[in-house]
Structures are given as C-alpha cells and as structure tokens.
Design a protein around this motif. Structure first.
Motif, PDB file in Angstrom:
ATOM      1  N   LEU A 172      25.354  41.907  40.352  1.00 50.60           N
ATOM      2  CA  LEU A 172      25.628  40.898  41.378  1.00 50.60           C
ATOM      3  C   LEU A 172      24.404  40.668  42.264  1.00 50.60           C
ATOM      4  N   ALA A 173      23.704  41.752  42.585  1.00 47.38           N
ATOM      5  CA  ALA A 173      22.535  41.642  43.458  1.00 47.38           C
ATOM      6  C   ALA A 173      21.416  40.849  42.806  1.00 47.38           C
ATOM      7  N   THR A 174      21.419  40.818  41.480  1.00 49.16           N
ATOM      8  CA  THR A 174      20.385  40.069  40.770  1.00 49.16           C
ATOM      9  C   THR A 174      20.908  38.720  40.260  1.00 49.16           C
ATOM     10  N   GLY A 175      22.043  38.266  40.842  1.00 45.69           N
ATOM     11  CA  GLY A 175      22.554  36.936  40.548  1.00 45.69           C
ATOM     12  C   GLY A 175      23.248  36.793  39.213  1.00 45.69           C
ATOM     13  N   ARG A 176      23.767  37.891  38.675  1.00 45.05           N
ATOM     14  CA  ARG A 176      24.391  37.844  37.350  1.00 45.05           C
ATOM     15  C   ARG A 176      25.902  38.058  37.470  1.00 45.05           C
ATOM     16  N   GLU A 177      26.558  37.160  38.194  1.00 45.12           N
ATOM     17  CA  GLU A 177      27.998  37.295  38.430  1.00 45.12           C
ATOM     18  C   GLU A 177      28.794  37.284  37.134  1.00 45.12           C
ATOM     19  N   LYS A 178      28.407  36.405  36.197  1.00 46.64           N
ATOM     20  CA  LYS A 178      29.144  36.319  34.941  1.00 46.64           C
ATOM     21  C   LYS A 178      29.048  37.615  34.143  1.00 46.64           C
ATOM     22  N   ASP A 179      27.870  38.237  34.150  1.00 46.31           N
ATOM     23  CA  ASP A 179      27.702  39.503  33.438  1.00 46.31           C
ATOM     24  C   ASP A 179      28.546  40.601  34.086  1.00 46.31           C
ATOM     25  N   ALA A 180      28.590  40.599  35.427  1.00 45.12           N
ATOM     26  CA  ALA A 180      29.400  41.593  36.136  1.00 45.12           C
ATOM     27  C   ALA A 180      30.878  41.400  35.817  1.00 45.12           C
ATOM     28  N   ALA A 181      31.323  40.150  35.801  1.00 45.39           N
ATOM     29  CA  ALA A 181      32.720  39.867  35.467  1.00 45.39           C
ATOM     30  C   ALA A 181      33.032  40.286  34.039  1.00 45.39           C
ATOM     31  N   LYS A 182      32.132  40.002  33.114  1.00 46.50           N
ATOM     32  CA  LYS A 182      32.330  40.377  31.710  1.00 46.50           C
ATOM     33  C   LYS A 182      32.414  41.892  31.577  1.00 46.50           C
ATOM     34  N   PHE A 183      31.596  42.595  32.330  1.00 46.51           N
ATOM     35  CA  PHE A 183      31.601  44.066  32.297  1.00 46.51           C
ATOM     36  C   PHE A 183      32.976  44.600  32.696  1.00 46.51           C
ATOM     37  N   TYR A 184      33.525  44.080  33.798  1.00 42.92           N
ATOM     38  CA  TYR A 184      34.841  44.547  34.239  1.00 42.92           C
ATOM     39  C   TYR A 184      35.958  44.079  33.309  1.00 42.92           C
ATOM     40  N   GLN A 185      35.795  42.927  32.717  1.00 41.29           N
ATOM     41  CA  GLN A 185      36.777  42.468  31.738  1.00 41.29           C
ATOM     42  C   GLN A 185      36.837  43.423  30.547  1.00 41.29           C
ATOM     43  N   ASP A 186      35.678  43.915  30.132  1.00 39.98           N
ATOM     44  CA  ASP A 186      35.631  44.865  29.018  1.00 39.98           C
ATOM     45  C   ASP A 186      36.316  46.173  29.385  1.00 39.98           C
ATOM     46  N   ILE A 187      36.087  46.630  30.620  1.00 40.59           N
ATOM     47  CA  ILE A 187      36.751  47.862  31.067  1.00 40.59           C
ATOM     48  C   ILE A 187      38.257  47.660  31.110  1.00 40.59           C
ATOM     49  N   ALA A 188      38.685  46.534  31.677  1.00 43.20           N
ATOM     50  CA  ALA A 188      40.118  46.250  31.791  1.00 43.20           C
ATOM     51  C   ALA A 188      40.766  46.108  30.417  1.00 43.20           C
ATOM     52  N   ALA A 189      40.004  45.578  29.442  1.00 46.42           N
ATOM     53  CA  ALA A 189      40.551  45.428  28.087  1.00 46.42           C
ATOM     54  C   ALA A 189      40.770  46.791  27.443  1.00 46.42           C
ATOM     55  N   LYS A 190      39.873  47.719  27.717  1.00 43.40           N
ATOM     56  CA  LYS A 190      39.998  49.071  27.156  1.00 43.40           C
ATOM     57  C   LYS A 190      41.024  49.897  27.917  1.00 43.40           C
ATOM     58  N   GLN A 191      41.117  49.634  29.228  1.00 42.45           N
ATOM     59  CA  GLN A 191      42.046  50.387  30.080  1.00 42.45           C
ATOM     60  C   GLN A 191      42.871  49.396  30.897  1.00 42.45           C
ATOM     61  N   PRO A 192      43.897  48.813  30.290  1.00 37.16           N
ATOM     62  CA  PRO A 192      44.667  47.750  30.948  1.00 37.16           C
ATOM     63  C   PRO A 192      45.314  48.158  32.262  1.00 37.16           C
ATOM     64  N   THR A 193      45.483  49.463  32.470  1.00 34.23           N
ATOM     65  CA  THR A 193      46.110  49.917  33.719  1.00 34.23           C
ATOM     66  C   THR A 193      45.072  50.504  34.670  1.00 34.23           C
ATOM     67  N   HIS A 194      43.837  50.055  34.559  1.00 34.69           N
ATOM     68  CA  HIS A 194      42.761  50.547  35.412  1.00 34.69           C
ATOM     69  C   HIS A 194      42.656  49.628  36.635  1.00 34.69           C
ATOM     70  N   PRO A 195      43.366  49.939  37.739  1.00 38.73           N
ATOM     71  CA  PRO A 195      43.419  49.020  38.881  1.00 38.73           C
ATOM     72  C   PRO A 195      42.066  48.789  39.534  1.00 38.73           C
TER      73      PRO A 195
END
Length: 357
Positions: free
Chosen positions: A216-239
C-alpha cells in the motif's frame, strides 16, 4: 502474602492440562500451555533445584515470566523472573528475545537493544537475536550493514518465520524496499507455524499485514487486495485477512467488493460480533449505489436490534448527512426515514466512511 494471593488468583491458562502435581516437565510448559496457577510457586522452587541443567532452569524461569506477564503485564515479578532466567543460562537466546518483546509491549524502548546485546554476548551466533536487533537499529544510514546481517541470518539453517519477519522490518526501515518485500512475503506465506526451536514467543506479530502495508505504501493497492484475497481463499474463516481486505477495497474505491468482504466476515464470526460488520456492509452497499441490497439488509438487521445497535446506526446517520437525527436508541420513524434517505443517497455516509463503532 500478596505474591501468594496473586499466584492463587491467576487464571490465565491455554489448553490447561488435567490437575497434577507440579514437576520439572509440567513447569517447562510448551507453546500450547502455560504453567497452571496453583503451580507457579512450586515451579519457581523446582527451577532452583540442583538436579536441573542450566538450560532447564532458564526455561522454567522464562515460562513463569511469560505466564505472569499474560495476567499482569508490567508486574515487577515478570522482570525478576526474566533476570533469573538470564542468570541461569546466559546462552539461552529465547530469554533475551522475550525480554525484548516485553520491553516493546510495555513501552520501554530504550531497553530493547541492550537486552538483545546481552543475548548476543552469550550467543553470538544466534541469528534470531541478530535479526531482531537489526529490526530495531535499522536506518538508511546503515543500510549496507542491515543487508549483510539479514543475508547471513536468512541463509542460516535455522532461518524461520521470525528471522524473515525481523529482516523484512529492518530492510524496510533501511529503505531497502525490494529486499523488504521479499522477506515479508516469505514470512507471510512460507511458514505455517511458529518456529518450534524458539521455546516461547510472546508475539511474532502479523507479517501478512506488514507485507500488505508495504504494498500500500508503494501505491500497489490492487496487489495488496489480491494478497488478502488469496489468504481468504485458503482460509475462508480468517477474519483478520478479510477485515484487512475490506479496508483495502474501501480505500481503493471498490465499495461493492468491500461490502462483500464485510458480509463474509459477518458470516464467519459469532452472532454477538456480527452487527458491526453488517452495519458497515449496509453503508458500503449504499455508497456503492446498491440501494435495493442495502434496504434488504436493513430490514433484517434492525428487526429486533438492541438499543446499543440502534444508537450506532443513529450516530452513523448523524455523522453522515442526516444532521437532524435525534439520538434516542429507538428505531423510530425519524430514524427509519433518515436511513431510507441515506440508503438512496450515495453521498450520505461519506463523512462517516471508515469510522467504526
């Protein structure tokens, strides 16, 4: 007398084992267990036994310090027990790692590096101590030194999540952003569990958040969102992953995506924690220009809502465009009317965007 009383009332225990007489094995504890309340004083006596090795004594004193700290952060017995652990075995690096963590949590920042220096004096080859120290001394002025320390630390056969995490933070502070990204990504994704070689860790932190924050600090919001989407996909109950994803999506202007993430969080948490996420989901749907979906959620959300929940809604409305709302704690006609206006006005909740109650 007070110390005995404190030991008696201490109830912190994780996966407490069945009642037993304290012995050296139970006093050593593990990642999964704390020393039981009734055994604190007994374990301290056992730690002073001449039949134990220096390392065993140090481990027991450290376990006792951690146990007390979880109940009374800042208690003077925590420091006493940590010093007893250090005196028992000056080559036991875990003591000084935990000492540094506790200093950090108690705001004694000037004590962190000296504690790590003490550890390195007894165990100069302990790369965990070297990497942790690098995390606290790093700056652009010594970027070359930080790069060298972390290259050595992460090349070690003992390299684990904590090493990569500390070096990621150190590299970021030294403005070595490319290296920091590599280290933090490895810490966030390549280690499933904490290093079992570290006897006890107070808190390793959240490398996934540090990694996303760097993006986020380097202006890569989409990459940050994709990163968390990948985590959520692997761990759907990861709040935590879903919460961070929702925040990033909202900041990036993906309000519909953020609303969906808030809904996912609401469905994964206990019922008594659900309302706040559903309320924010309702607001995001309204801001995203989806009044029908927002209205459907509102009907379900406020039927039988508690007074405190209605108060939250009314504050949100008042912080938005509905300045005339009277805070009553009741889902009355004026509140219903204001809510209907806000749901159909994408700008209504703009002033309260990001605010959480």
């Amino acid at each position: 007398m007070m110390r005995i009383l404190k030991y008696t009332v201490l109830t912190i225990a994780i996966l407490v084992s069945p009642v037993h007489a304290a012995d050296s094995k139970s006093c050593l504890g593990s990642y999964q267990t704390r020393v039981q309340a009734d055994d604190l004083a007994k374990c301290e006596k056992i730690a002073q036994s001449s039949s134990l090795t220096k390392r065993q004594k140090a481990q027991i004193f450290l376990q006792l310090a951690i146990t007390v700290n979880f109940s009374w952060p800042g208690d003077k017995d925590v420091e006493r027990l940590l010093e007893a652990s250090a005196a028992a075995d000056e080559m036991f690096g875990d003591t000084f790692l935990v000492m540094a963590d506790i200093h950090r949590f108690s705001g004694k920042f000037d004590n962190i590096v000296p504690s790590l220096n003490r550890g390195l004096k007894g165990s100069p080859d302990d790369m965990r101590l070297a990497a942790k120290r690098a995390e606290y001394i790093a700056s652009p002025d010594i970027a070359r030194d930080i790069k060298k320390i972390c290259a050595k630390a992460t090349a070690s056969p003992q390299a684990d999540k904590s090493l990569y995490f500390s070096c990621g933070r150190a590299a970021q502070k030294a403005n070595l952003l490319d290296i920091a990204e590599i280290y933090l990504y490895k810490a966030a994704t390549e280690f499933e569990t904490v290093d079992s070689k570290r006897f006890m860790d107070i808190s390793i932190g959240a490398p996934s958040k540090d990694y996303a924050d760097l993006l986020l600090a380097t202006g890569r919001e989409k990459d940050a969102a994709k990163f968390y989407q990948d985590i959520a996909a692997k761990q759907p109950t990861h709040p935590m992953a879903m919460r961070n994803l929702a925040e990033i999506q909202e900041k990036a202007g993906d309000l519909a995506g953020a609303a969906q993430s808030e809904g996912n969080i609401a469905s994964s948490v206990q019922a008594n924690y659900r309302f706040r996420f559903q309320l924010h989901q309702l607001i995001l749907l309204a801001r995203a220009g989806k009044p029908a979906e927002s209205t459907r959620l509102a009907k379900n959300l406020f039927n039988g809502a508690t007074q405190n929940q209605i108060l939250r809604l009314q504050v949100k409305l008042k912080n938005g465009s509905q300045k005339k709302v009277v805070i009553t704690g009741k889902f009355d006609d004026q509140t219903k009317e204001a809510l209907a206006i806000c749901i159909n006005d994408r700008g209504c909740f703009a002033n309260s965007a990001g605010q959480r109650l």
